[in-house]
Scaffold this motif. Structure first.
Motif, PDB file in Angstrom:
ATOM      1  N   LEU A  11       0.846  -1.186   0.000  1.00  0.00           N
ATOM      2  CA  LEU A  11       0.000   0.000   0.000  1.00  0.00           C
ATOM      3  C   LEU A  11       0.885   1.241   0.000  1.00  0.00           C
ATOM      4  O   LEU A  11       1.809   1.352   0.822  1.00  0.00           O
ATOM      5  CB  LEU A  11      -0.902  -0.004   1.230  1.00  0.00           C
ATOM      6  CG  LEU A  11      -1.726   1.255   1.495  1.00  0.00           C
ATOM      7  CD1 LEU A  11      -2.729   1.489   0.366  1.00  0.00           C
ATOM      8  CD2 LEU A  11      -2.439   1.137   2.833  1.00  0.00           C
ATOM      9  N   ALA A  91      -3.164   0.979  -9.366  1.00  0.00           N
ATOM     10  CA  ALA A  91      -3.484  -0.117  -8.453  1.00  0.00           C
ATOM     11  C   ALA A  91      -3.929  -1.356  -9.234  1.00  0.00           C
ATOM     12  O   ALA A  91      -4.792  -1.265 -10.113  1.00  0.00           O
ATOM     13  CB  ALA A  91      -4.582   0.312  -7.490  1.00  0.00           C
ATOM     14  N   THR A 121      -1.519  -1.375  -4.137  1.00  0.00           N
ATOM     15  CA  THR A 121      -2.668  -0.537  -3.802  1.00  0.00           C
ATOM     16  C   THR A 121      -2.183   0.892  -3.639  1.00  0.00           C
ATOM     17  O   THR A 121      -1.198   1.141  -2.936  1.00  0.00           O
ATOM     18  CB  THR A 121      -3.335  -1.021  -2.504  1.00  0.00           C
ATOM     19  OG1 THR A 121      -3.695  -2.403  -2.643  1.00  0.00           O
ATOM     20  CG2 THR A 121      -4.580  -0.210  -2.206  1.00  0.00           C
ATOM     21  N   SER A 123      -3.412   4.669  -2.558  1.00  0.00           N
ATOM     22  CA  SER A 123      -4.465   5.471  -1.942  1.00  0.00           C
ATOM     23  C   SER A 123      -4.371   6.914  -2.416  1.00  0.00           C
ATOM     24  O   SER A 123      -3.287   7.452  -2.610  1.00  0.00           O
ATOM     25  CB  SER A 123      -4.342   5.420  -0.415  1.00  0.00           C
ATOM     26  OG  SER A 123      -3.117   5.975   0.006  1.00  0.00           O
TER      27      SER A 123
END
Length: 124
Positions: A11, A91, A121, A123
């Motif tokens: 992430l 992503a 991933t 964000s």
């Protein structure tokens, strides 16, 4: 038979960086063109980057050109994907793959062996 194992996913915030690795076992690594693909949920697997056997030539999807860099270390049987300036649209699950004797580089059918993938991933 070639076994490929990807690592380095995770992430990250938009604008951040990740470095993916793909270690190969079996076969003769420096005879393979290596590629990275990605697949987001509900989408087809798409080409990201490829690198020639010696590493002297690299190829990129337009969507990642200037942000991603593919490289390889034939002594370590490993290919890398440095991903900078990541965007939410990057992503996906990222896969590495080997290609031997194929004329083209840009579709999954041009590749023979695949890793299990690593999740990236991003964000916002």
């Amino acid at each position: 038979q070639v076994q490929l194992v990807e690592s380095g996913g995770g992430l990250v915030q938009a604008g951040g960086s990740l470095r993916l690795s793909c270690a190969a076992a079996g076969g003769t690594f420096n005879t393979y063109t290596m590629g990275w693909f990605r697949q987001a949920p509900g989408k087809e697997r798409e080409f990201v980057a490829a690198i020639s056997r010696s590493g002297s030539d690299t190829f990129y999807a337009n969507s990642v050109k200037g942000r991603f860099a593919i490289s390889r270390d034939n002594a370590k049987n490993t290919v890398y994907l440095q991903m900078n300036s990541l965007k939410p649209e990057d992503a996906a699950v990222y896969y590495c793959a080997t290609s031997y004797g194929h004329r083209w580089l840009y579709t999954p059918s041009d590749y023979d062996y695949w890793g299990q993938g690593t999740q990236v991933t991003v964000s916002s």
